[in-house]
Design a protein around this motif. Sequence first.
Motif, PDB file in Angstrom:
ATOM      1  N   ASP A 265       0.867  -1.178   0.000  1.00  0.00           N
ATOM      2  CA  ASP A 265       0.000   0.000   0.000  1.00  0.00           C
ATOM      3  C   ASP A 265       0.905   1.230   0.000  1.00  0.00           C
ATOM      4  O   ASP A 265       1.509   1.573   1.031  1.00  0.00           O
ATOM      5  CB  ASP A 265      -0.913  -0.008   1.229  1.00  0.00           C
ATOM      6  N   ASP A 266       1.041   1.850  -1.149  1.00  0.00           N
ATOM      7  CA  ASP A 266       1.993   2.969  -1.304  1.00  0.00           C
ATOM      8  C   ASP A 266       1.650   4.127  -0.380  1.00  0.00           C
ATOM      9  O   ASP A 266       2.544   4.759   0.206  1.00  0.00           O
ATOM     10  CB  ASP A 266       2.008   3.442  -2.753  1.00  0.00           C
TER      11      ASP A 266
ATOM     12  N   ALA B 243       3.019   7.299   4.336  1.00  0.00           N
ATOM     13  CA  ALA B 243       2.637   7.925   5.604  1.00  0.00           C
ATOM     14  C   ALA B 243       3.583   7.528   6.733  1.00  0.00           C
ATOM     15  O   ALA B 243       3.977   8.363   7.557  1.00  0.00           O
ATOM     16  CB  ALA B 243       1.196   7.541   5.951  1.00  0.00           C
ATOM     17  N   PHE B 244       3.983   6.250   6.810  1.00  0.00           N
ATOM     18  CA  PHE B 244       4.936   5.814   7.841  1.00  0.00           C
ATOM     19  C   PHE B 244       6.330   6.375   7.596  1.00  0.00           C
ATOM     20  O   PHE B 244       7.042   6.730   8.540  1.00  0.00           O
ATOM     21  CB  PHE B 244       4.996   4.283   7.888  1.00  0.00           C
ATOM     22  N   GLU B 245       6.713   6.457   6.318  1.00  0.00           N
ATOM     23  CA  GLU B 245       8.082   6.883   6.001  1.00  0.00           C
ATOM     24  C   GLU B 245       8.283   8.373   6.265  1.00  0.00           C
ATOM     25  O   GLU B 245       9.279   8.770   6.879  1.00  0.00           O
ATOM     26  CB  GLU B 245       8.388   6.565   4.540  1.00  0.00           C
ATOM     27  N   TYR B 246       7.326   9.195   5.774  1.00  0.00           N
ATOM     28  CA  TYR B 246       7.501  10.643   5.889  1.00  0.00           C
ATOM     29  C   TYR B 246       6.875  11.199   7.163  1.00  0.00           C
ATOM     30  O   TYR B 246       7.028  12.387   7.454  1.00  0.00           O
ATOM     31  CB  TYR B 246       6.899  11.344   4.669  1.00  0.00           C
ATOM     32  N   LYS B 247       6.148  10.363   7.908  1.00  0.00           N
ATOM     33  CA  LYS B 247       5.555  10.776   9.178  1.00  0.00           C
ATOM     34  C   LYS B 247       4.629  11.977   9.017  1.00  0.00           C
ATOM     35  O   LYS B 247       4.584  12.869   9.874  1.00  0.00           O
ATOM     36  CB  LYS B 247       6.645  11.087  10.209  1.00  0.00           C
ATOM     37  N   LYS B 248       3.934  12.005   7.875  1.00  0.00           N
ATOM     38  CA  LYS B 248       3.008  13.091   7.612  1.00  0.00           C
ATOM     39  C   LYS B 248       1.684  12.500   7.158  1.00  0.00           C
ATOM     40  O   LYS B 248       1.619  11.385   6.663  1.00  0.00           O
ATOM     41  CB  LYS B 248       3.552  14.025   6.525  1.00  0.00           C
ATOM     42  N   ARG B 249       0.624  13.302   7.333  1.00  0.00           N
ATOM     43  CA  ARG B 249      -0.686  12.847   6.891  1.00  0.00           C
ATOM     44  C   ARG B 249      -0.717  12.792   5.359  1.00  0.00           C
ATOM     45  O   ARG B 249      -0.151  13.631   4.666  1.00  0.00           O
ATOM     46  CB  ARG B 249      -1.771  13.777   7.402  1.00  0.00           C
ATOM     47  N   VAL B 250      -1.361  11.797   4.825  1.00  0.00           N
ATOM     48  CA  VAL B 250      -1.481  11.609   3.386  1.00  0.00           C
ATOM     49  C   VAL B 250      -2.960  11.568   3.048  1.00  0.00           C
ATOM     50  O   VAL B 250      -3.720  10.804   3.675  1.00  0.00           O
ATOM     51  CB  VAL B 250      -0.804  10.314   2.912  1.00  0.00           C
ATOM     52  N   SER B 251      -3.389  12.381   2.093  1.00  0.00           N
ATOM     53  CA  SER B 251      -4.786  12.419   1.669  1.00  0.00           C
ATOM     54  C   SER B 251      -4.877  12.061   0.204  1.00  0.00           C
ATOM     55  O   SER B 251      -4.040  12.459  -0.608  1.00  0.00           O
ATOM     56  CB  SER B 251      -5.395  13.806   1.903  1.00  0.00           C
ATOM     57  N   ALA B 252      -5.890  11.321  -0.117  1.00  0.00           N
ATOM     58  CA  ALA B 252      -6.137  10.964  -1.508  1.00  0.00           C
ATOM     59  C   ALA B 252      -7.636  10.879  -1.724  1.00  0.00           C
ATOM     60  O   ALA B 252      -8.377  10.482  -0.817  1.00  0.00           O
ATOM     61  CB  ALA B 252      -5.480   9.630  -1.862  1.00  0.00           C
ATOM     62  N   SER B 253      -8.111  11.282  -2.900  1.00  0.00           N
ATOM     63  CA  SER B 253      -9.543  11.232  -3.198  1.00  0.00           C
ATOM     64  C   SER B 253      -9.774  10.246  -4.326  1.00  0.00           C
ATOM     65  O   SER B 253      -8.969  10.127  -5.252  1.00  0.00           O
ATOM     66  CB  SER B 253     -10.054  12.618  -3.601  1.00  0.00           C
TER      67      SER B 253
ATOM     68  N   GLU C 152      -9.634   9.537   1.545  1.00  0.00           N
ATOM     69  CA  GLU C 152      -8.837   8.653   2.392  1.00  0.00           C
ATOM     70  C   GLU C 152      -7.766   9.473   3.103  1.00  0.00           C
ATOM     71  O   GLU C 152      -7.012  10.204   2.453  1.00  0.00           O
ATOM     72  CB  GLU C 152      -8.191   7.559   1.539  1.00  0.00           C
ATOM     73  N   ASN C 153      -7.712   9.376   4.432  1.00  0.00           N
ATOM     74  CA  ASN C 153      -6.737  10.114   5.234  1.00  0.00           C
ATOM     75  C   ASN C 153      -5.893   9.143   6.052  1.00  0.00           C
ATOM     76  O   ASN C 153      -6.428   8.173   6.614  1.00  0.00           O
ATOM     77  CB  ASN C 153      -7.428  11.081   6.209  1.00  0.00           C
ATOM     78  N   TYR C 154      -4.594   9.400   6.117  1.00  0.00           N
ATOM     79  CA  TYR C 154      -3.687   8.673   7.008  1.00  0.00           C
ATOM     80  C   TYR C 154      -3.180   9.665   8.053  1.00  0.00           C
ATOM     81  O   TYR C 154      -2.585  10.702   7.711  1.00  0.00           O
ATOM     82  CB  TYR C 154      -2.502   8.090   6.234  1.00  0.00           C
ATOM     83  N   ILE C 155      -3.414   9.338   9.322  1.00  0.00           N
ATOM     84  CA  ILE C 155      -3.068  10.251  10.410  1.00  0.00           C
ATOM     85  C   ILE C 155      -2.093   9.532  11.335  1.00  0.00           C
ATOM     86  O   ILE C 155      -2.461   8.545  12.023  1.00  0.00           O
ATOM     87  CB  ILE C 155      -4.323  10.675  11.191  1.00  0.00           C
ATOM     88  N   PRO C 156      -0.829   9.963  11.389  1.00  0.00           N
ATOM     89  CA  PRO C 156       0.158   9.282  12.253  1.00  0.00           C
ATOM     90  C   PRO C 156      -0.005   9.697  13.717  1.00  0.00           C
ATOM     91  O   PRO C 156      -0.292  10.849  14.026  1.00  0.00           O
ATOM     92  CB  PRO C 156       1.495   9.753  11.682  1.00  0.00           C
ATOM     93  N   LEU C 157       0.174   8.716  14.622  1.00  0.00           N
ATOM     94  CA  LEU C 157       0.211   8.979  16.062  1.00  0.00           C
ATOM     95  C   LEU C 157       1.614   8.654  16.553  1.00  0.00           C
ATOM     96  O   LEU C 157       2.153   7.572  16.282  1.00  0.00           O
ATOM     97  CB  LEU C 157      -0.830   8.127  16.791  1.00  0.00           C
TER      98      LEU C 157
ATOM     99  N   ASP D 191       7.880  11.196  22.781  1.00  0.00           N
ATOM    100  CA  ASP D 191       8.909  12.139  22.332  1.00  0.00           C
ATOM    101  C   ASP D 191       8.572  12.790  21.000  1.00  0.00           C
ATOM    102  O   ASP D 191       9.258  13.728  20.578  1.00  0.00           O
ATOM    103  CB  ASP D 191      10.252  11.416  22.218  1.00  0.00           C
ATOM    104  N   GLY D 192       7.555  12.311  20.325  1.00  0.00           N
ATOM    105  CA  GLY D 192       7.142  12.880  19.056  1.00  0.00           C
ATOM    106  C   GLY D 192       8.048  12.549  17.895  1.00  0.00           C
ATOM    107  O   GLY D 192       8.066  13.270  16.896  1.00  0.00           O
ATOM    108  N   GLU D 193       8.829  11.453  17.990  1.00  0.00           N
ATOM    109  CA  GLU D 193       9.770  11.111  16.930  1.00  0.00           C
ATOM    110  C   GLU D 193       9.384   9.821  16.206  1.00  0.00           C
ATOM    111  O   GLU D 193       9.558   9.707  14.996  1.00  0.00           O
ATOM    112  CB  GLU D 193      11.178  10.959  17.509  1.00  0.00           C
ATOM    113  N   ARG D 194       8.868   8.839  16.911  1.00  0.00           N
ATOM    114  CA  ARG D 194       8.571   7.543  16.323  1.00  0.00           C
ATOM    115  C   ARG D 194       7.063   7.375  16.160  1.00  0.00           C
ATOM    116  O   ARG D 194       6.294   7.692  17.065  1.00  0.00           O
ATOM    117  CB  ARG D 194       9.140   6.434  17.191  1.00  0.00           C
ATOM    118  N   VAL D 195       6.657   6.886  14.954  1.00  0.00           N
ATOM    119  CA  VAL D 195       5.244   6.627  14.703  1.00  0.00           C
ATOM    120  C   VAL D 195       4.882   5.298  15.333  1.00  0.00           C
ATOM    121  O   VAL D 195       5.425   4.244  14.975  1.00  0.00           O
ATOM    122  CB  VAL D 195       4.939   6.595  13.182  1.00  0.00           C
ATOM    123  N   THR D 196       3.980   5.352  16.305  1.00  0.00           N
ATOM    124  CA  THR D 196       3.584   4.135  17.016  1.00  0.00           C
ATOM    125  C   THR D 196       2.287   3.542  16.495  1.00  0.00           C
ATOM    126  O   THR D 196       1.984   2.373  16.779  1.00  0.00           O
ATOM    127  CB  THR D 196       3.425   4.451  18.509  1.00  0.00           C
TER     128      THR D 196
END
Length: 482
Positions: free
Chosen positions: A151-152, A157-167, A190-195, A199-204
């Motif tokens: 799933d690209d 989203a995991f790699e760049y640690k940013k939200r990704v939106s697609a319609s 479709e939204n990807y929201i990282p938590l 420490d705000g560095e690693r996506v859990t």
Amino acid sequence: MEHVPRVDLLQLADLGTARKPFDLLRWYAWVSLAIIFSIAVGLGLISSRFIIDESVERDALLTAQFIQSIGDAEVRHVSIPNVRSMGELLDPRMDEAMPDVDPVARRKARGEFLDHVAHLPDVLLANIYAPDRTVIWSSNPALTGDVIEADDDLERAFEYKKRVSASYHNFDDARVEQMFVTPPQQLFIENYIPLFDADGERVTAMVEIYKEPHDLIVRIEHGLLLIWLAIILGAVLVYGGLYWIMRRAARQLALQQKRLISNETFVALGEVSSAVAHSLRNPLASIRSSAELAQAFDEGPAQKNISDIIIQVDRMSHWVRQLLQSLRPLNDEAVPVDLPVALHESLQAFAMPLRRGGVELELANVPDVRVLGQPALLGQIFHSVIANALEAMDQGGRLRVEVVRQDRRYLTLRLTDTGHGMSEQQQRMAFRPFFTTKQGGLGVGLMLVKRIMERFGGSIRLSSKEGTGTSVLLSFRLVNGT
């Protein structure tokens, strides 16, 4: 067999390959239409894409802020020690890794958070992924525990640690994570929201939200409709304005070309006519002098023939003078001329011919105005028009002179007779040189009138009907309208 000259074949070839004259207005109309249409479509597509992207991104930002705020609020609400991030609480597989955390508080915080996510407005499907791409929770229980691969958007989203939106407009059956309980009806987002960890560095954890925001879709459609209407209206106005300017310019060019050709024609005719007229003057003068001398000494039956010679010579001399006058350059400067005075002088000169011809004169009140022109040339205009009207009413009739229009710049005078009238073809040919319907006429009177009127900024129009009469409209430029 008769030999055909080569020059004739070349002429036929030239006629066969002759190109049509270049139509500037038509060429500009099509080219400008293509350019403006291309620009309008390009702007429309760019603007539409911008509106859609901005709207989707704005909705994604608000959703991400809401999800992250809920997570922080639930963690603070249950007061879980040593855990400062909701992302670390969502994976049930990690419960045993934190024995010092109260399991009840942990489940309560996780349950409250997931309940909020499941009941977000317009949500079609919600999934939560662990870092190993396992679905640790889903609003569709059938997806829980699945591992999502290839799933690209999720990987990005995991790699760049940013939200990704697609319609999307249609969901992909091949994508396992798009197992909607209620299939979307039109557009969904479709939204990807990282938590992150404390420490705000690693996506859990990664929250995936599928939404079908009806209000947003309606607003996007309204915005796109307004954009395309504005673009279409703007393109029509731009094209119409440019076409109007180009059409006016084309008319001016055609008029200038016509005037240039007319001037060149008049120059050529003037040179030829001057040469012919000067060559005829002396022979005509000699013929007339000889005829007058013969008439003085011969009182026999030849008197009638001699008189005919003198009459014909006088008529030819009049033609020569009229021809030279009509073809001479009109270089006189325009001066203010009293229109009523010039009109009354011309009518007074024709008073006797009008009475002899049984023509009734109806003269309406002409305002006291001054027009641009030359007194002699203005008198010549009225002389030609009145003379034509008088000749058209050989059985009597009525000549009416009236002002039909006056504004700040122009005054229009109409002279109407009840004579024989003219056919449509005669009306089209009336202002051409050497066209006449009168026996023995030269056909330069109306041509000269048209040249004089245009020389001083005016115009002449003619309307006629056979058997009814003719109306001549003379539009003079007023002195105060310059």
